[in-house]
Design a protein around this motif. Structure first.
Motif, mmCIF file in Angstrom:
data_model
loop_
_atom_site.group_PDB
_atom_site.id
_atom_site.type_symbol
_atom_site.label_atom_id
_atom_site.label_comp_id
_atom_site.label_asym_id
_atom_site.label_seq_id
_atom_site.Cartn_x
_atom_site.Cartn_y
_atom_site.Cartn_z
ATOM 1 N N GLY A 31 22.504 25.093 12.027
ATOM 2 C CA GLY A 31 22.132 26.360 11.412
ATOM 3 C C GLY A 31 20.890 26.252 10.555
ATOM 4 O O GLY A 31 20.012 27.125 10.588
ATOM 5 N N LEU A 32 20.776 25.160 9.791
ATOM 6 C CA LEU A 32 19.591 24.962 8.955
ATOM 7 C C LEU A 32 18.341 24.752 9.806
ATOM 8 O O LEU A 32 17.257 25.234 9.472
ATOM 9 N N ARG A 33 18.488 24.027 10.901
ATOM 10 C CA ARG A 33 17.334 23.820 11.791
ATOM 11 C C ARG A 33 16.834 25.147 12.344
ATOM 12 O O ARG A 33 15.627 25.386 12.423
ATOM 13 N N GLN A 34 17.767 26.014 12.749
ATOM 14 C CA GLN A 34 17.354 27.294 13.320
ATOM 15 C C GLN A 34 16.650 28.156 12.273
ATOM 16 O O GLN A 34 15.654 28.819 12.560
ATOM 17 N N ARG A 35 17.141 28.134 11.055
ATOM 18 C CA ARG A 35 16.500 28.910 9.992
ATOM 19 C C ARG A 35 15.115 28.352 9.661
ATOM 20 O O ARG A 35 14.184 29.114 9.373
ATOM 21 N N ALA A 36 14.973 27.021 9.724
ATOM 22 C CA ALA A 36 13.657 26.418 9.502
ATOM 23 C C ALA A 36 12.680 26.853 10.585
ATOM 24 O O ALA A 36 11.492 27.093 10.311
ATOM 25 N N GLY A 63 17.244 32.208 3.919
ATOM 26 C CA GLY A 63 18.564 31.819 3.472
ATOM 27 C C GLY A 63 18.791 30.332 3.307
ATOM 28 O O GLY A 63 19.940 29.880 3.286
ATOM 29 N N ILE A 64 17.712 29.547 3.192
ATOM 30 C CA ILE A 64 17.854 28.105 2.985
ATOM 31 C C ILE A 64 17.875 27.817 1.487
ATOM 32 O O ILE A 64 16.901 28.077 0.781
ATOM 33 N N SER A 65 18.996 27.287 1.006
ATOM 34 C CA SER A 65 19.085 26.909 -0.397
ATOM 35 C C SER A 65 18.392 25.564 -0.611
ATOM 36 O O SER A 65 18.177 24.803 0.344
ATOM 37 N N ASP A 66 18.057 25.263 -1.845
ATOM 38 C CA ASP A 66 17.359 24.015 -2.184
ATOM 39 C C ASP A 66 16.128 23.787 -1.306
ATOM 40 O O ASP A 66 15.989 22.748 -0.650
ATOM 41 N N PRO A 67 15.200 24.766 -1.245
ATOM 42 C CA PRO A 67 14.042 24.623 -0.355
ATOM 43 C C PRO A 67 13.185 23.399 -0.660
ATOM 44 O O PRO A 67 12.603 22.809 0.266
ATOM 45 N N ASP A 68 13.093 22.999 -1.921
ATOM 46 C CA ASP A 68 12.302 21.810 -2.245
ATOM 47 C C ASP A 68 12.869 20.569 -1.566
ATOM 48 O O ASP A 68 12.116 19.734 -1.048
ATOM 49 N N GLU A 69 14.195 20.447 -1.577
ATOM 50 C CA GLU A 69 14.831 19.308 -0.916
ATOM 51 C C GLU A 69 14.647 19.379 0.592
ATOM 52 O O GLU A 69 14.334 18.370 1.244
ATOM 53 N N ARG A 70 14.810 20.569 1.167
ATOM 54 C CA ARG A 70 14.699 20.716 2.624
ATOM 55 C C ARG A 70 13.275 20.462 3.113
ATOM 56 O O ARG A 70 13.078 19.956 4.227
ATOM 57 N N VAL A 107 10.000 32.526 17.757
ATOM 58 C CA VAL A 107 11.224 31.823 17.354
ATOM 59 C C VAL A 107 11.971 31.442 18.620
ATOM 60 O O VAL A 107 12.410 32.309 19.372
ATOM 61 N N MET A 108 12.104 30.124 18.841
ATOM 62 C CA MET A 108 12.780 29.649 20.038
ATOM 63 C C MET A 108 14.266 29.440 19.781
ATOM 64 O O MET A 108 14.733 29.429 18.638
ATOM 65 N N GLN A 109 15.016 29.213 20.858
ATOM 66 C CA GLN A 109 16.462 29.056 20.761
ATOM 67 C C GLN A 109 16.859 27.654 20.300
ATOM 68 O O GLN A 109 17.707 27.502 19.434
ATOM 69 N N ASP A 110 16.258 26.625 20.866
ATOM 70 C CA ASP A 110 16.683 25.251 20.612
ATOM 71 C C ASP A 110 15.807 24.632 19.543
ATOM 72 O O ASP A 110 14.739 24.096 19.812
ATOM 73 N N ALA A 111 16.253 24.707 18.300
ATOM 74 C CA ALA A 111 15.432 24.239 17.182
ATOM 75 C C ALA A 111 15.215 22.737 17.219
ATOM 76 O O ALA A 111 14.142 22.252 16.851
ATOM 77 N N LEU A 112 16.195 21.949 17.655
ATOM 78 C CA LEU A 112 16.062 20.495 17.640
ATOM 79 C C LEU A 112 14.954 20.047 18.591
ATOM 80 O O LEU A 112 14.243 19.078 18.315
ATOM 81 N N VAL A 113 14.788 20.754 19.701
ATOM 82 C CA VAL A 113 13.717 20.440 20.642
ATOM 83 C C VAL A 113 12.384 20.987 20.146
ATOM 84 O O VAL A 113 11.340 20.361 20.296
ATOM 85 N N SER A 114 12.402 22.172 19.521
ATOM 86 C CA SER A 114 11.169 22.834 19.112
ATOM 87 C C SER A 114 10.535 22.210 17.877
ATOM 88 O O SER A 114 9.306 22.247 17.720
ATOM 89 N N LEU A 115 11.334 21.657 16.972
ATOM 90 C CA LEU A 115 10.801 21.046 15.758
ATOM 91 C C LEU A 115 10.382 19.607 16.032
ATOM 92 O O LEU A 115 11.106 18.857 16.701
ATOM 93 N N ASP A 116 9.222 19.212 15.515
ATOM 94 C CA ASP A 116 8.688 17.863 15.715
ATOM 95 C C ASP A 116 9.551 16.864 14.932
ATOM 96 O O ASP A 116 9.661 16.970 13.709
ATOM 97 N N PRO A 117 10.149 15.875 15.607
ATOM 98 C CA PRO A 117 11.023 14.925 14.893
ATOM 99 C C PRO A 117 10.278 14.008 13.934
ATOM 100 O O PRO A 117 10.902 13.352 13.098
ATOM 101 N N VAL A 158 36.919 27.445 12.682
ATOM 102 C CA VAL A 158 35.776 28.276 12.330
ATOM 103 C C VAL A 158 35.334 27.973 10.901
ATOM 104 O O VAL A 158 36.075 27.414 10.101
ATOM 105 N N GLY A 159 34.116 28.390 10.604
ATOM 106 C CA GLY A 159 33.540 28.195 9.282
ATOM 107 C C GLY A 159 32.035 28.233 9.379
ATOM 108 O O GLY A 159 31.463 28.149 10.472
ATOM 109 N N GLU A 160 31.380 28.354 8.246
ATOM 110 C CA GLU A 160 29.933 28.417 8.230
ATOM 111 C C GLU A 160 29.321 27.084 8.637
ATOM 112 O O GLU A 160 29.974 26.048 8.643
ATOM 113 N N SER A 161 28.037 27.123 8.940
ATOM 114 C CA SER A 161 27.296 25.896 9.181
ATOM 115 C C SER A 161 27.394 25.004 7.955
ATOM 116 O O SER A 161 27.214 25.453 6.823
ATOM 117 N N GLY A 162 27.718 23.718 8.169
ATOM 118 C CA GLY A 162 27.878 22.798 7.054
ATOM 119 C C GLY A 162 29.266 22.789 6.445
ATOM 120 O O GLY A 162 29.506 22.112 5.449
#
Length: 587
Positions: free
Chosen positions: A178-183, A160-167, A114-124, A371-375
């Protein structure tokens, strides 16, 4: 109450039973890089052992050798690296004899990363479903699209990702941080590996999602007997989950032992400095980097310890209340909604409401935390304040003038008074520019001599050598780049600076230095700040007032002490309950 007794209550007891055969058994690890100027040693003499059902944490400042140590467990150290060890066993086999094919078979099945920078690690170019399902299909762990999709869906739900079918059908750029990191975490655990290597897995996450992720990783360790190597600069997270801790500095382990012992009774001066630099309510108004441990002989029956810090300089403006003094920013009832799936046109019932009727103000010299949650709408709010996004409803006024519903040409005269410090400064810099050119963008019409003098002064103001002006940002450390971003913002002599997670990617020592710098400059210059962060303890340390967002709505606002110590809204109480107790809470 002593620091030790308070901390012991926050650290879970180590796993009671650990299997006898370690997943990783390394003695005398050395990692070297051969370059044009000879050999560079980055890790030396490190012993590392991880058993099934055990979490081992590596902590230390940037450049201490944590990540390269973790990467060597997957043969991902990089070209030019030379790895040596007296003993290097992976799953009881001699890893020094592994060929490339053997290492490839281990990645994703024996060990997940599990890497730190999800946007770089995930294939666009691939969907989240394809990313998470890759290890399953590549290693033939399941056969058939339906089986792979079912495992992918279940894994996304587990983190903890809701609506997994959509995601599953979305791409990385369509998700929040936050969602990218969980993915990314889901992709690492989809193959049911026996070892998880998590390199800063919660850095970009808010407190509640961070808690979910730690619970997921903790269950894998506790219930499934998986080994976990955790790299984190958040010592509160380490205290929550780790059985043992290794403290690294300059490539060597300076202290190691049970988490309870290392974090509550640190022996090495460097470990003590790391713990003392953690922000909290008790550090408010003080320099974090100046913290040091001292004996507190108030209780003759115990060896109590306290942290002593130097105060920040007096504020030019009294701590704001949002109701007195000149209001530099006024946000009145702003709202923003986005069409699901993109597109344009009139509002629809199925639109995503990012913000609804959000109002607040910031007075001159005041620090307002957001402050507040992701999203929750924090980033959308920041973009509207910065004039990068137009609200669908409401208005924003900057220095008493209309701001949100004006063309950019009409806003140009006010643009310099509003500046931005991003989370990732490197991505905001033109890669062709030197540090001098990055800062010069905000200087306006100055002669070459005047600009040179001003840039040199700005670099010194943020604690950097003036000679760094001719270097390119990619050659600087993370802390140095963040200081350059601060210097660029200050160059325009702004009235208000929007700080969006400005230190979340930095280790404890560098974070303390940058936070101190922001506090010192804010005290001296009287610049107002909108400080956005998922770190509740940091916001308590730096802010005067705080605004709590939930699903695009303001649920609570007030002074940081009132909101964080006496929360009135159920959501605020739930958000605070998810925050690990600060290590220095009792001091």
């Amino acid at each position: 109450m002593s620091f030790t007794s308070t901390l012991e209550a926050t650290i879970a007891a180590p796993s009671a039973t650990l299997a006898s055969v370690p997943l990783i058994d390394i003695e005398g690890l050395g990692i070297h890089f051969d370059g044009p100027h000879g050999r560079t040693t980055v890790v030396e003499g490190v012993d590392l052992r991880i058993r099934p059902g055990e979490c081992v944490a590596l902590v230390g400042e940037s450049g201490s050798g944590k990540s390269v140590t973790a990467r060597c467990l997957l043969d991902l150290v990089g070209p030019g690296a030379r790895v040596s060890a007296t003993r290097f066993l992976v799953d009881d086999a001699d890893a020094l004899r592994f060929d490339a094919a053997t290492w490839r078979r281990l990645r994703g099945t024996f060990a997940g990363l599990v890497m730190q920078d999800a946007l770089v690690s995930l294939d666009p170019l691939r969907t989240i479903g394809q990313e998470v399902g890759e290890v399953i299909s590549h290693h033939h762990l399941l056969r058939g699209r339906d089986a792979i999709a079912r495992r992918t869906r279940e894994t996304l739900a587990r983190v903890g990702i809701s609506d997994p079918d959509e995601r599953m059908a979305q791409y990385a750029h369509q998700l929040s941080g936050g969602l990218r990191q969980r993915a990314l975490i889901a992709a690492a655990i989809a193959g049911e590996p026996r070892l998880i290597i998590a390199d800063e897995p919660t850095t970009a996450l808010d407190a509640s999602i961070q808690k979910q992720v730690i619970e997921v990783l903790g269950r894998r360790v506790r219930d499934d007997g998986v080994g976990l190597l955790l790299i984190s600069h958040d010592l509160s997270v380490v205290a929550e989950i780790a059985d043992r801790v290794l403290v690294m500095r300059a490539g060597r382990v300076v202290e190691a032992g049970p988490a309870r012992e290392v974090l509550s009774q640190p022996r090495h001066a460097y470990t003590r400095q790391l713990i003392a630099a953690v922000p909290s309510a008790s550090s408010k108004g003080s320099r974090l980097a100046s913290a040091r441990f001292e004996s507190a002989p108030a209780d003759p029956d115990r060896n109590a310890t306290r942290v002593v810090r130097e105060p920040l300089p007096p504020r030019r403006h009294a701590r704001g209340t949002g109701t007195s003094g000149e209001r530099v920013l006024e946000v009145d009832g702003i709202g923003k909604r986005f069409r699901r799936g993109g597109g344009i046109g009139p509002a629809r019932d199925g639109d995503f409401v990012a913000l609804h009727d959000v109002s607040f103000s910031i007075a001159a010299g005041e620090v307002l935390g957001l402050v507040g949650e992701s999203g929750s709408g924090k980033s959308t709010c920041a973009k509207i304040v910065l004039g990068l996004l137009e609200p669908d409803a409401g208005n924003v006024r900057l220095r008493g003038q209309a701001w949100s519903h004006r063309p950019e040409k009409a806003r140009r005269s006010l643009r310099a008074s509003l500046q931005y410090i991003p989370q990732d400064p490197l991505s905001s810099f033109d890669p062709r520019y030197t540090v001098r050119e990055v800062i010069a963008e905000n200087l306006g019409a100055l002669s070459t001599a005047q600009a040179t003098h001003r840039i040199h002064a700005l670099l010194e103001q943020v604690g950097l050598d003036g000679g760094l002006g001719e270097r390119r940002p990619r050659t600087l450390s993370g802390g140095q780049r963040q200081r350059v971003a601060i210097a660029r913002a200050l160059a325009a002599e702004p009235t208000l600076i929007v700080c969006d997670e400005p230190v979340s990617a930095l280790d404890i020592s560098i974070q303390a230095q940058v936070v101190d710098l922001i506090g010192e400059l804010q005290s001296r210059l009287g610049t107002a700040l909108l400080f956005i962060s998922h770190d509740i303890n940091l916001v308590h340390h730096i802010a005067d007032r705080v605004l709590v967002l939930n699903e695009g709505r303001v649920v609570e606002q007030g002074s940081v002490d009132d909101v964080f110590l006496r929360p009135a809204h159920a959501y605020t109480r739930a958000l605070l309950a998810a925050v690990p107790p600060p290590l220095t809470a009792a001091i």
